[in-house]
Design a protein around this motif. Structure first.
Motif, short mmCIF file in Angstrom:
data_model
loop_
_atom_site.label_atom_id
_atom_site.label_comp_id
_atom_site.label_asym_id
_atom_site.label_seq_id
_atom_site.Cartn_x
_atom_site.Cartn_y
_atom_site.Cartn_z
N UNK A 65 76.56 67.32 27.87
CA UNK A 65 77.95 67.23 27.43
C UNK A 65 78.15 67.96 26.10
N UNK A 66 77.23 67.76 25.17
CA UNK A 66 77.33 68.44 23.88
C UNK A 66 77.18 69.94 24.04
N UNK A 67 76.26 70.36 24.89
CA UNK A 67 76.05 71.80 25.12
C UNK A 67 77.28 72.42 25.77
N UNK A 68 77.87 71.71 26.72
CA UNK A 68 79.09 72.21 27.37
C UNK A 68 80.23 72.38 26.37
N UNK A 69 80.28 71.49 25.39
CA UNK A 69 81.32 71.58 24.34
C UNK A 69 80.92 72.61 23.28
N UNK A 70 79.72 73.19 23.44
CA UNK A 70 79.18 74.18 22.50
C UNK A 70 79.03 73.59 21.10
N UNK A 120 76.26 72.44 18.96
CA UNK A 120 74.81 72.44 18.72
C UNK A 120 74.38 71.25 17.88
N UNK A 121 75.19 70.86 16.90
CA UNK A 121 74.83 69.74 16.04
C UNK A 121 74.74 68.43 16.82
N UNK A 122 75.58 68.28 17.84
CA UNK A 122 75.53 67.07 18.67
C UNK A 122 74.42 67.15 19.72
N UNK A 123 74.08 68.36 20.15
CA UNK A 123 73.05 68.54 21.19
C UNK A 123 71.64 68.39 20.64
N UNK A 124 71.39 68.89 19.45
CA UNK A 124 70.04 68.96 18.89
C UNK A 124 69.33 67.60 18.76
N UNK A 125 70.01 66.53 18.37
CA UNK A 125 69.30 65.25 18.22
C UNK A 125 68.72 64.68 19.52
N UNK A 126 69.08 65.25 20.66
CA UNK A 126 68.55 64.76 21.94
C UNK A 126 67.18 65.34 22.25
#
Length: 108
Positions: free
Chosen positions: A12-17, A19-25
């Motif tokens: 979901x974070x990656x789709x929204x582009x 990166x700051x939300x995607x990286x902690x996963x």
């Protein structure tokens, strides 16, 4: 099949582009392999995340998911856009460790 929350939250974070939300996963020692390049750790993966969504304009549709075993999952997408070839169906092969993504391999 429903993918585990760390994967769906990353996607979901990656789709929204975002990166700051995607990286902690990702785990601190995670590895990402995409388009023949390997990215290791938060700095390299963060750079990849920031570039990955910005190079081309495309649409993305989740077409299949698979639960390989207790740690490995696959999400298959259909992408259409202005990138070379214009259409691709990449498999996102995830490995989880302690509730986070430790490895992601994106390949046709």
């Amino acid at each position: 099949m429903t993918l585990p929350k760390p994967i769906t939250d990353y996607l979901a974070a990656h789709e929204m582009r975002d990166a700051d939300a995607a990286l902690p996963h990702f785990t601190p020692d995670a590895t990402v392999v995409d388009d023949g390049h390997t990215y290791r750790g938060p700095d390299e993966i963060g750079g990849w995340l920031r570039r990955a969504g910005s190079e081309y304009t495309y649409t993305s549709t989740l077409t299949a998911t698979d639960h390989v075993d207790d740690r490995r999952y696959v999400a298959t997408y259909h992408l259409e856009g202005n990138f070379p070839g214009g259409v691709v169906d990449p498999h996102h092969r995830f490995t989880l460790h302690n509730g986070r993504i430790s490895r992601l391999v994106i390949e046709p």
